[in-house]
Design an enzyme around this catalytic site. Structure first.
Site, PDB file in Angstrom:
ATOM      1  N   ASN A  20      43.080  35.531  22.798  1.00  0.00           N
ATOM      2  CA  ASN A  20      42.648  36.016  24.219  1.00  0.00           C
ATOM      3  C   ASN A  20      43.101  37.674  24.284  1.00  0.00           C
ATOM      4  OD1 ASN A  20      42.281  36.890  26.742  1.00  0.00           O
ATOM      5  ND2 ASN A  20      43.024  34.925  27.862  1.00  0.00           N
ATOM      6  N   LYS A  27      46.966  37.456  23.088  1.00  0.00           N
ATOM      7  CA  LYS A  27      47.502  36.327  23.419  1.00  0.00           C
ATOM      8  C   LYS A  27      47.223  35.209  22.244  1.00  0.00           C
ATOM      9  CE  LYS A  27      48.485  36.762  28.362  1.00  0.00           C
ATOM     10  NZ  LYS A  27      48.055  36.156  29.652  1.00  0.00           N
ATOM     11  N   ARG A 111      38.269  34.371  23.771  1.00  0.00           N
ATOM     12  CA  ARG A 111      37.816  34.609  24.983  1.00  0.00           C
ATOM     13  C   ARG A 111      36.813  35.614  24.869  1.00  0.00           C
ATOM     14  NH1 ARG A 111      40.573  37.342  29.656  1.00  0.00           N
ATOM     15  NH2 ARG A 111      39.088  37.230  31.768  1.00  0.00           N
ATOM     16  N   HIS A 199      35.588  34.564  35.079  1.00  0.00           N
ATOM     17  CA  HIS A 199      36.524  33.559  35.157  1.00  0.00           C
ATOM     18  C   HIS A 199      36.001  32.206  34.975  1.00  0.00           C
ATOM     19  CE1 HIS A 199      38.641  36.793  37.677  1.00  0.00           C
ATOM     20  NE2 HIS A 199      39.099  36.937  36.548  1.00  0.00           N
ATOM     21  N   ARG A 259      41.200  47.042  40.333  1.00  0.00           N
ATOM     22  CA  ARG A 259      39.566  47.189  40.680  1.00  0.00           C
ATOM     23  C   ARG A 259      39.334  47.018  42.049  1.00  0.00           C
ATOM     24  NH1 ARG A 259      38.114  42.711  36.485  1.00  0.00           N
ATOM     25  NH2 ARG A 259      40.357  42.372  36.008  1.00  0.00           N
ATOM     26  N   MET A 301      51.408  42.013  42.376  1.00  0.00           N
ATOM     27  CA  MET A 301      51.664  41.221  43.647  1.00  0.00           C
ATOM     28  C   MET A 301      53.283  40.943  44.105  1.00  0.00           C
ATOM     29  SD  MET A 301      50.533  40.296  46.573  1.00  0.00           S
ATOM     30  CE  MET A 301      48.587  40.389  46.247  1.00  0.00           C
ATOM     31  N   GLY A 345      47.382  33.509  38.179  1.00  0.00           N
ATOM     32  CA  GLY A 345      48.986  34.061  38.237  1.00  0.00           C
ATOM     33  C   GLY A 345      49.310  34.010  39.774  1.00  0.00           C
ATOM     34  N   GLY A 347      47.341  33.170  42.429  1.00  0.00           N
ATOM     35  CA  GLY A 347      46.737  31.816  42.920  1.00  0.00           C
ATOM     36  C   GLY A 347      47.978  30.691  42.876  1.00  0.00           C
ATOM     37  N   GLU A 348      48.683  30.568  41.582  1.00  0.00           N
ATOM     38  CA  GLU A 348      49.642  29.718  41.298  1.00  0.00           C
ATOM     39  C   GLU A 348      50.906  29.852  41.681  1.00  0.00           C
ATOM     40  OE1 GLU A 348      49.483  29.059  37.002  1.00  0.00           O
ATOM     41  OE2 GLU A 348      47.212  29.293  37.121  1.00  0.00           O
ATOM     42  N   GLU A 397      42.701  28.523  30.628  1.00  0.00           N
ATOM     43  CA  GLU A 397      41.592  29.021  29.704  1.00  0.00           C
ATOM     44  C   GLU A 397      41.810  28.632  28.298  1.00  0.00           C
ATOM     45  OE1 GLU A 397      40.598  32.919  32.384  1.00  0.00           O
ATOM     46  OE2 GLU A 397      42.864  32.702  32.105  1.00  0.00           O
TER      47      GLU A 397
END
Length: 415
Positions: A20, A27, A111, A199, A259, A301, A345, A347-348, A397
Protein backbone atom coordinates in the site's frame (compact mmCIF):
# COMPACT_ATOMS: atom_id res chain seq x y z
CA UNK A 1 -23.52 -15.02 -0.44
CA UNK A 2 -19.94 -13.75 -0.68
CA UNK A 3 -19.20 -10.10 -1.35
CA UNK A 4 -16.34 -11.27 -3.58
CA UNK A 5 -17.04 -11.76 -7.26
CA UNK A 6 -15.87 -15.41 -7.22
CA UNK A 7 -15.20 -18.15 -4.66
CA UNK A 8 -11.74 -17.87 -3.12
CA UNK A 9 -9.05 -20.48 -3.80
CA UNK A 10 -7.33 -22.98 -1.58
CA UNK A 11 -3.70 -21.88 -1.50
CA UNK A 12 -2.61 -23.21 1.87
CA UNK A 13 1.14 -22.78 2.12
CA UNK A 14 1.19 -19.83 -0.29
CA UNK A 15 2.00 -16.36 0.94
CA UNK A 16 0.85 -13.02 -0.44
CA UNK A 17 2.77 -9.79 0.04
CA UNK A 18 0.49 -6.73 0.12
CA UNK A 19 1.78 -3.27 -0.79
CA UNK A 20 0.00 0.00 0.00
CA UNK A 21 2.08 2.89 -1.34
CA UNK A 22 1.21 6.41 -0.23
CA UNK A 23 2.70 9.81 -0.93
CA UNK A 24 5.40 9.61 1.75
CA UNK A 25 5.21 6.03 3.00
CA UNK A 26 5.02 2.44 1.83
CA UNK A 27 3.24 -0.18 3.91
CA UNK A 28 3.88 -3.87 3.34
CA UNK A 29 2.09 -6.81 4.94
CA UNK A 30 2.62 -10.54 4.67
CA UNK A 31 -0.51 -12.71 4.64
CA UNK A 32 -1.19 -16.41 4.37
CA UNK A 33 -4.54 -17.13 2.72
CA UNK A 34 -6.22 -20.33 3.92
CA UNK A 35 -9.52 -22.09 3.28
CA UNK A 36 -12.17 -21.52 5.93
CA UNK A 37 -15.71 -22.70 5.13
CA UNK A 38 -17.00 -20.64 8.06
CA UNK A 39 -15.59 -17.39 6.71
CA UNK A 40 -17.56 -15.15 4.38
CA UNK A 41 -16.16 -15.98 0.95
CA UNK A 42 -14.73 -19.31 2.09
CA UNK A 43 -11.24 -18.12 2.98
CA UNK A 44 -9.31 -16.08 5.54
CA UNK A 45 -6.24 -13.90 5.21
CA UNK A 46 -3.96 -14.44 8.21
CA UNK A 47 -1.44 -11.68 8.93
CA UNK A 48 2.13 -12.91 9.35
CA UNK A 49 4.16 -9.70 9.47
CA UNK A 50 3.85 -6.06 8.56
CA UNK A 51 5.93 -2.96 8.29
CA UNK A 52 6.30 0.41 6.69
CA UNK A 53 8.79 3.03 5.64
CA UNK A 54 7.73 6.50 6.75
CA UNK A 55 8.89 9.98 5.69
CA UNK A 56 10.54 8.85 2.45
CA UNK A 57 13.02 11.46 1.26
CA UNK A 58 12.79 13.39 4.53
CA UNK A 59 13.67 11.30 7.62
CA UNK A 60 13.18 7.73 6.40
CA UNK A 61 12.26 5.29 9.15
CA UNK A 62 11.61 1.56 8.81
CA UNK A 63 9.38 -0.18 11.35
CA UNK A 64 8.27 -3.81 11.03
CA UNK A 65 6.70 -6.35 13.37
CA UNK A 66 5.68 -9.97 13.28
CA UNK A 67 1.94 -10.54 13.74
CA UNK A 68 2.50 -11.50 17.39
CA UNK A 69 4.11 -8.12 18.07
CA UNK A 70 7.75 -9.15 17.91
CA UNK A 71 9.86 -6.34 16.51
CA UNK A 72 11.69 -7.07 13.27
CA UNK A 73 13.27 -3.66 12.85
CA UNK A 74 12.91 -0.03 13.92
CA UNK A 75 15.59 2.06 12.29
CA UNK A 76 16.09 5.50 10.76
CA UNK A 77 18.11 5.81 7.57
CA UNK A 78 19.98 8.64 5.82
CA UNK A 79 17.92 10.48 3.22
CA UNK A 80 20.44 9.58 0.53
CA UNK A 81 19.83 5.89 1.16
CA UNK A 82 16.02 6.11 0.91
CA UNK A 83 15.47 9.09 -1.35
CA UNK A 84 12.50 7.77 -3.34
CA UNK A 85 9.83 5.05 -3.43
CA UNK A 86 11.97 2.72 -5.53
CA UNK A 87 14.73 2.66 -2.92
CA UNK A 88 12.19 2.47 -0.11
CA UNK A 89 10.44 -0.58 -1.52
CA UNK A 90 13.72 -2.45 -2.08
CA UNK A 91 14.70 -1.79 1.52
CA UNK A 92 11.35 -2.80 2.97
CA UNK A 93 11.32 -5.98 0.92
CA UNK A 94 14.67 -6.92 2.46
CA UNK A 95 13.35 -6.21 5.96
CA UNK A 96 10.28 -8.38 5.47
CA UNK A 97 12.45 -11.21 4.14
CA UNK A 98 12.85 -12.15 7.81
CA UNK A 99 9.19 -13.10 7.88
CA UNK A 100 9.33 -14.66 4.39
CA UNK A 101 12.48 -16.71 4.84
CA UNK A 102 10.81 -20.11 4.60
CA UNK A 103 7.86 -19.22 2.38
CA UNK A 104 8.58 -16.67 -0.37
CA UNK A 105 5.52 -14.83 -1.72
CA UNK A 106 3.52 -16.45 -4.47
CA UNK A 107 2.28 -13.02 -5.56
CA UNK A 108 2.18 -9.36 -4.62
CA UNK A 109 -1.09 -7.47 -4.32
CA UNK A 110 -1.12 -3.69 -4.67
CA UNK A 111 -3.68 -1.16 -3.58
CA UNK A 112 -4.40 1.04 -6.59
CA UNK A 113 -6.69 3.96 -5.87
CA UNK A 114 -8.28 4.52 -9.29
CA UNK A 115 -9.29 1.69 -11.62
CA UNK A 116 -11.20 3.79 -14.10
CA UNK A 117 -14.24 2.65 -16.08
CA UNK A 118 -12.93 -0.76 -17.11
CA UNK A 119 -11.98 -2.43 -13.82
CA UNK A 120 -14.78 -3.78 -11.63
CA UNK A 121 -12.47 -6.40 -10.14
CA UNK A 122 -8.82 -7.00 -9.30
CA UNK A 123 -6.59 -7.75 -12.29
CA UNK A 124 -3.22 -9.26 -13.16
CA UNK A 125 -0.72 -6.52 -13.90
CA UNK A 126 0.93 -6.34 -17.31
CA UNK A 127 2.27 -3.57 -19.54
CA UNK A 128 -1.17 -2.69 -20.88
CA UNK A 129 -2.64 -2.41 -17.36
CA UNK A 130 0.20 -0.16 -16.22
CA UNK A 131 -0.29 2.12 -19.22
CA UNK A 132 -4.03 2.31 -18.59
CA UNK A 133 -3.61 3.09 -14.89
CA UNK A 134 -0.94 5.69 -15.61
CA UNK A 135 -3.46 7.54 -17.80
CA UNK A 136 -5.72 7.87 -14.73
CA UNK A 137 -3.10 9.79 -12.72
CA UNK A 138 -4.84 13.19 -13.19
CA UNK A 139 -7.87 11.74 -11.37
CA UNK A 140 -5.82 10.63 -8.34
CA UNK A 141 -2.64 12.73 -8.30
CA UNK A 142 -1.84 12.12 -4.61
CA UNK A 143 -2.03 8.34 -4.90
CA UNK A 144 -1.82 6.86 -8.39
CA UNK A 145 1.82 7.80 -9.14
CA UNK A 146 3.05 6.11 -5.95
CA UNK A 147 0.89 3.03 -6.51
CA UNK A 148 2.48 2.66 -9.94
CA UNK A 149 5.97 3.41 -8.66
CA UNK A 150 5.76 0.45 -6.29
CA UNK A 151 4.54 -1.80 -9.10
CA UNK A 152 7.43 -0.75 -11.33
CA UNK A 153 9.93 -1.24 -8.50
CA UNK A 154 8.78 -4.84 -8.03
CA UNK A 155 8.94 -5.51 -11.77
CA UNK A 156 12.51 -4.30 -11.83
CA UNK A 157 13.55 -6.34 -8.78
CA UNK A 158 11.54 -9.53 -9.49
CA UNK A 159 10.18 -9.49 -13.06
CA UNK A 160 8.70 -13.01 -12.86
CA UNK A 161 6.72 -12.42 -9.67
CA UNK A 162 2.95 -12.24 -10.19
CA UNK A 163 1.52 -8.83 -9.36
CA UNK A 164 -2.16 -8.00 -8.89
CA UNK A 165 -3.84 -4.58 -8.81
CA UNK A 166 -6.74 -4.22 -6.38
CA UNK A 167 -8.82 -1.09 -6.87
CA UNK A 168 -10.48 1.26 -4.41
CA UNK A 169 -13.07 2.03 -7.09
CA UNK A 170 -14.08 -1.57 -7.88
CA UNK A 171 -16.57 -2.02 -5.00
CA UNK A 172 -18.69 0.82 -6.37
CA UNK A 173 -18.51 -0.19 -10.04
CA UNK A 174 -21.92 -1.89 -10.10
CA UNK A 175 -23.86 1.00 -8.56
CA UNK A 176 -26.75 2.32 -10.65
CA UNK A 177 -26.51 5.03 -13.25
CA UNK A 178 -28.21 7.63 -11.03
CA UNK A 179 -25.43 7.22 -8.47
CA UNK A 180 -22.81 7.84 -11.14
CA UNK A 181 -24.14 10.68 -13.24
CA UNK A 182 -23.11 14.31 -13.24
CA UNK A 183 -25.55 16.78 -14.82
CA UNK A 184 -23.12 17.43 -17.65
CA UNK A 185 -23.74 16.65 -21.32
CA UNK A 186 -24.40 12.91 -21.54
CA UNK A 187 -21.41 12.44 -23.84
CA UNK A 188 -19.19 13.14 -20.82
CA UNK A 189 -20.68 10.15 -19.02
CA UNK A 190 -20.15 8.01 -22.11
CA UNK A 191 -16.48 9.02 -22.03
CA UNK A 192 -15.93 8.01 -18.41
CA UNK A 193 -16.56 11.32 -16.65
CA UNK A 194 -18.75 10.08 -13.83
CA UNK A 195 -18.71 9.27 -10.15
CA UNK A 196 -16.50 6.29 -9.27
CA UNK A 197 -16.22 6.33 -5.48
CA UNK A 198 -13.21 5.24 -3.43
CA UNK A 199 -12.25 3.42 -0.20
CA UNK A 200 -13.87 0.37 -1.76
CA UNK A 201 -11.43 -2.14 -0.25
CA UNK A 202 -12.32 -0.86 3.21
CA UNK A 203 -16.05 -0.98 2.51
CA UNK A 204 -15.80 -4.48 1.09
CA UNK A 205 -14.04 -5.67 4.23
CA UNK A 206 -16.71 -4.12 6.47
CA UNK A 207 -19.46 -5.72 4.36
CA UNK A 208 -17.85 -9.14 4.97
CA UNK A 209 -17.14 -8.45 8.63
CA UNK A 210 -20.74 -7.53 9.38
CA UNK A 211 -21.80 -11.14 8.73
CA UNK A 212 -19.81 -12.07 11.84
CA UNK A 213 -20.19 -9.09 14.19
CA UNK A 214 -23.69 -7.90 13.24
CA UNK A 215 -25.50 -10.52 11.13
CA UNK A 216 -28.83 -8.86 11.89
CA UNK A 217 -27.89 -5.85 9.73
CA UNK A 218 -25.39 -7.40 7.28
CA UNK A 219 -27.98 -7.65 4.50
CA UNK A 220 -29.81 -4.50 5.48
CA UNK A 221 -29.50 -0.76 4.82
CA UNK A 222 -26.15 0.21 6.31
CA UNK A 223 -24.12 3.41 6.03
CA UNK A 224 -20.39 3.03 6.61
CA UNK A 225 -18.23 6.06 7.43
CA UNK A 226 -14.59 5.55 6.47
CA UNK A 227 -12.96 8.47 8.27
CA UNK A 228 -9.24 9.14 8.08
CA UNK A 229 -7.00 11.58 6.26
CA UNK A 230 -9.26 10.65 3.37
CA UNK A 231 -12.93 10.38 4.30
CA UNK A 232 -16.09 9.15 2.64
CA UNK A 233 -19.42 7.44 3.27
CA UNK A 234 -20.92 4.41 1.55
CA UNK A 235 -24.58 3.41 1.53
CA UNK A 236 -24.83 -0.39 1.31
CA UNK A 237 -27.77 -2.71 0.77
CA UNK A 238 -27.14 -6.45 1.14
CA UNK A 239 -23.41 -5.76 1.36
CA UNK A 240 -23.26 -3.95 -1.98
CA UNK A 241 -22.51 -0.32 -2.74
CA UNK A 242 -25.60 1.70 -3.67
CA UNK A 243 -24.18 5.22 -3.34
CA UNK A 244 -21.03 6.88 -2.01
CA UNK A 245 -19.93 10.44 -1.33
CA UNK A 246 -16.72 10.51 -3.39
CA UNK A 247 -16.98 11.10 -7.11
CA UNK A 248 -14.77 11.30 -10.18
CA UNK A 249 -11.77 11.98 -7.97
CA UNK A 250 -10.91 11.56 -4.29
CA UNK A 251 -11.62 15.29 -3.75
CA UNK A 252 -15.39 15.03 -3.63
CA UNK A 253 -17.77 14.53 -0.72
CA UNK A 254 -16.76 15.00 2.91
CA UNK A 255 -14.08 17.46 4.01
CA UNK A 256 -10.86 15.55 4.71
CA UNK A 257 -7.45 16.02 6.28
CA UNK A 258 -6.11 18.32 3.56
CA UNK A 259 -8.73 17.89 0.80
CA UNK A 260 -11.70 20.22 0.38
CA UNK A 261 -14.53 17.75 -0.22
CA UNK A 262 -17.63 18.87 -2.13
CA UNK A 263 -17.08 22.26 -3.72
CA UNK A 264 -19.02 24.57 -6.00
CA UNK A 265 -17.17 24.38 -9.34
CA UNK A 266 -17.52 28.15 -9.49
CA UNK A 267 -14.87 28.39 -6.77
CA UNK A 268 -12.38 26.81 -9.17
CA UNK A 269 -13.38 29.28 -11.90
CA UNK A 270 -12.83 32.09 -9.37
CA UNK A 271 -9.31 30.78 -8.65
CA UNK A 272 -8.58 30.65 -12.37
CA UNK A 273 -9.83 34.20 -12.82
CA UNK A 274 -7.40 35.32 -10.13
CA UNK A 275 -4.57 33.92 -12.23
CA UNK A 276 -3.88 30.77 -10.25
CA UNK A 277 -2.20 28.04 -12.29
CA UNK A 278 -3.55 24.51 -12.59
CA UNK A 279 -0.78 23.28 -10.28
CA UNK A 280 -1.56 25.96 -7.69
CA UNK A 281 -5.26 25.12 -7.75
CA UNK A 282 -4.51 21.40 -7.44
CA UNK A 283 -2.21 22.06 -4.48
CA UNK A 284 -4.86 24.20 -2.77
CA UNK A 285 -7.64 21.65 -3.21
CA UNK A 286 -5.62 18.55 -2.37
CA UNK A 287 -3.02 19.72 0.14
CA UNK A 288 -4.09 23.00 1.78
CA UNK A 289 -7.82 22.59 2.43
CA UNK A 290 -9.99 20.36 4.62
CA UNK A 291 -9.25 20.19 8.34
CA UNK A 292 -5.82 21.73 7.79
CA UNK A 293 -7.13 24.67 5.82
CA UNK A 294 -10.06 25.38 8.13
CA UNK A 295 -8.10 25.06 11.37
CA UNK A 296 -4.85 26.62 10.22
CA UNK A 297 -3.18 24.12 12.56
CA UNK A 298 -3.09 20.56 11.32
CA UNK A 299 -4.77 17.82 9.31
CA UNK A 300 -4.35 15.44 12.25
CA UNK A 301 -7.61 14.97 14.16
CA UNK A 302 -5.70 14.10 17.33
CA UNK A 303 -4.01 17.50 17.33
CA UNK A 304 -7.27 19.29 16.64
CA UNK A 305 -9.12 17.49 19.44
CA UNK A 306 -6.33 18.44 21.85
CA UNK A 307 -6.32 22.10 20.76
CA UNK A 308 -8.12 25.00 22.45
CA UNK A 309 -8.15 26.97 19.20
CA UNK A 310 -11.56 28.21 18.08
CA UNK A 311 -10.66 27.41 14.49
CA UNK A 312 -9.75 23.85 15.45
CA UNK A 313 -13.16 23.51 17.08
CA UNK A 314 -14.79 24.98 13.97
CA UNK A 315 -12.97 22.51 11.70
CA UNK A 316 -14.14 19.55 13.82
CA UNK A 317 -17.70 20.87 14.00
CA UNK A 318 -17.84 21.34 10.22
CA UNK A 319 -16.41 17.84 9.69
CA UNK A 320 -19.04 16.19 11.91
CA UNK A 321 -21.81 18.40 10.54
CA UNK A 322 -21.10 17.32 6.99
CA UNK A 323 -20.82 13.64 7.95
CA UNK A 324 -24.21 13.70 9.66
CA UNK A 325 -25.75 15.68 6.81
CA UNK A 326 -24.53 13.20 4.19
CA UNK A 327 -25.64 10.22 6.28
CA UNK A 328 -29.13 11.70 6.11
CA UNK A 329 -28.87 12.06 2.34
CA UNK A 330 -27.69 8.47 1.91
CA UNK A 331 -30.47 7.20 4.17
CA UNK A 332 -32.96 8.74 1.75
CA UNK A 333 -31.25 6.85 -1.10
CA UNK A 334 -31.55 3.59 0.88
CA UNK A 335 -35.12 4.24 1.93
CA UNK A 336 -34.24 3.88 5.61
CA UNK A 337 -31.39 3.03 7.94
CA UNK A 338 -30.67 -0.28 9.70
CA UNK A 339 -27.16 0.43 10.96
CA UNK A 340 -24.22 2.85 11.03
CA UNK A 341 -20.57 1.76 11.05
CA UNK A 342 -17.52 3.94 11.72
CA UNK A 343 -14.14 2.78 10.45
CA UNK A 344 -10.76 4.20 9.36
CA UNK A 345 -8.21 5.90 11.62
CA UNK A 346 -10.59 8.62 12.87
CA UNK A 347 -13.68 6.45 12.71
CA UNK A 348 -12.10 3.72 14.82
CA UNK A 349 -10.31 5.87 17.40
CA UNK A 350 -11.83 9.36 17.69
CA UNK A 351 -14.71 8.89 20.14
CA UNK A 352 -15.62 12.62 20.25
CA UNK A 353 -16.10 12.64 16.48
CA UNK A 354 -18.40 9.62 16.57
CA UNK A 355 -20.38 11.09 19.45
CA UNK A 356 -20.81 14.45 17.71
CA UNK A 357 -21.98 12.82 14.49
CA UNK A 358 -24.48 10.60 16.29
CA UNK A 359 -25.80 13.51 18.38
CA UNK A 360 -26.82 15.23 15.13
CA UNK A 361 -28.58 12.04 13.98
CA UNK A 362 -30.53 11.47 17.20
CA UNK A 363 -33.61 13.55 16.39
CA UNK A 364 -34.18 12.09 12.93
CA UNK A 365 -33.09 8.47 13.39
CA UNK A 366 -33.36 7.89 17.14
CA UNK A 367 -29.66 7.10 17.40
CA UNK A 368 -28.30 7.18 20.94
CA UNK A 369 -24.67 6.45 21.83
CA UNK A 370 -23.47 4.75 25.01
CA UNK A 371 -20.89 7.24 26.27
CA UNK A 372 -18.73 4.67 28.07
CA UNK A 373 -18.75 2.14 25.24
CA UNK A 374 -17.90 4.88 22.76
CA UNK A 375 -15.09 6.29 24.90
CA UNK A 376 -13.61 2.78 25.21
CA UNK A 377 -13.77 2.26 21.40
CA UNK A 378 -15.96 -0.80 21.85
CA UNK A 379 -17.15 -2.69 18.79
CA UNK A 380 -20.77 -1.72 19.41
CA UNK A 381 -21.34 1.76 20.79
CA UNK A 382 -25.10 2.45 20.66
CA UNK A 383 -27.02 2.80 23.92
CA UNK A 384 -29.84 0.51 24.99
CA UNK A 385 -32.98 1.75 23.29
CA UNK A 386 -31.25 3.31 20.29
CA UNK A 387 -33.45 2.75 17.24
CA UNK A 388 -30.39 2.19 15.01
CA UNK A 389 -27.35 0.11 16.04
CA UNK A 390 -23.97 1.83 15.76
CA UNK A 391 -20.58 0.11 15.45
CA UNK A 392 -16.90 1.08 15.38
CA UNK A 393 -15.20 -1.70 13.39
CA UNK A 394 -11.48 -1.71 12.50
CA UNK A 395 -11.00 -2.11 8.77
CA UNK A 396 -8.46 -4.31 6.99
CA UNK A 397 -7.87 -3.13 3.44
CA UNK A 398 -4.64 -5.11 3.24
CA UNK A 399 -6.46 -8.33 4.19
CA UNK A 400 -8.94 -7.74 1.37
CA UNK A 401 -6.08 -7.20 -1.06
CA UNK A 402 -4.55 -10.52 0.06
CA UNK A 403 -7.84 -12.35 -0.58
CA UNK A 404 -8.30 -10.82 -4.02
CA UNK A 405 -4.68 -11.50 -4.95
CA UNK A 406 -5.03 -15.16 -3.93
CA UNK A 407 -8.14 -15.52 -6.07
CA UNK A 408 -6.58 -13.88 -9.12
CA UNK A 409 -3.48 -16.07 -8.67
CA UNK A 410 -5.68 -19.17 -8.62
CA UNK A 411 -7.57 -18.03 -11.71
CA UNK A 412 -4.36 -17.32 -13.59
CA UNK A 413 -3.09 -20.83 -12.87
CA UNK A 414 -6.38 -22.31 -14.09
CA UNK A 415 -6.06 -20.38 -17.31
Amino acid sequence: MSTLAHPLPAIEGHVVLVVNAGSSSIKCSVYRVVDDPQAEGGARAILGAGGQIEAIGVTPRVVAHMADGRLIVDETFPVAQVSDHDAAFRLLRLVLAVGLRDTPPAAIGHRVVHGGAHHADAVLIDDAVIEELDALTPLAPLHQPHNLEAIRAVRAAAPDLVQVACFDTAFHARAGVLAKLFALPYSYYENGIHRYGFHGLSYEYIARRLHTVAPEIARGRVIVAHLGNGASLCAMQDGKSVETTMGLTALDGLPMGTRCGALDAGAVLWMMARGMSRDDIEKTLYQESGLKGLSGISSDMRELLASDSERAKLAIEFFTYRIAQDIGKLAVTLGGLDGVVFTGGIGEHAAPVREAVCARLKGLFGIDVDHDANAANKLRIDAHGSRVPVFAIPTDEEGMIALHTARILRDSHKG
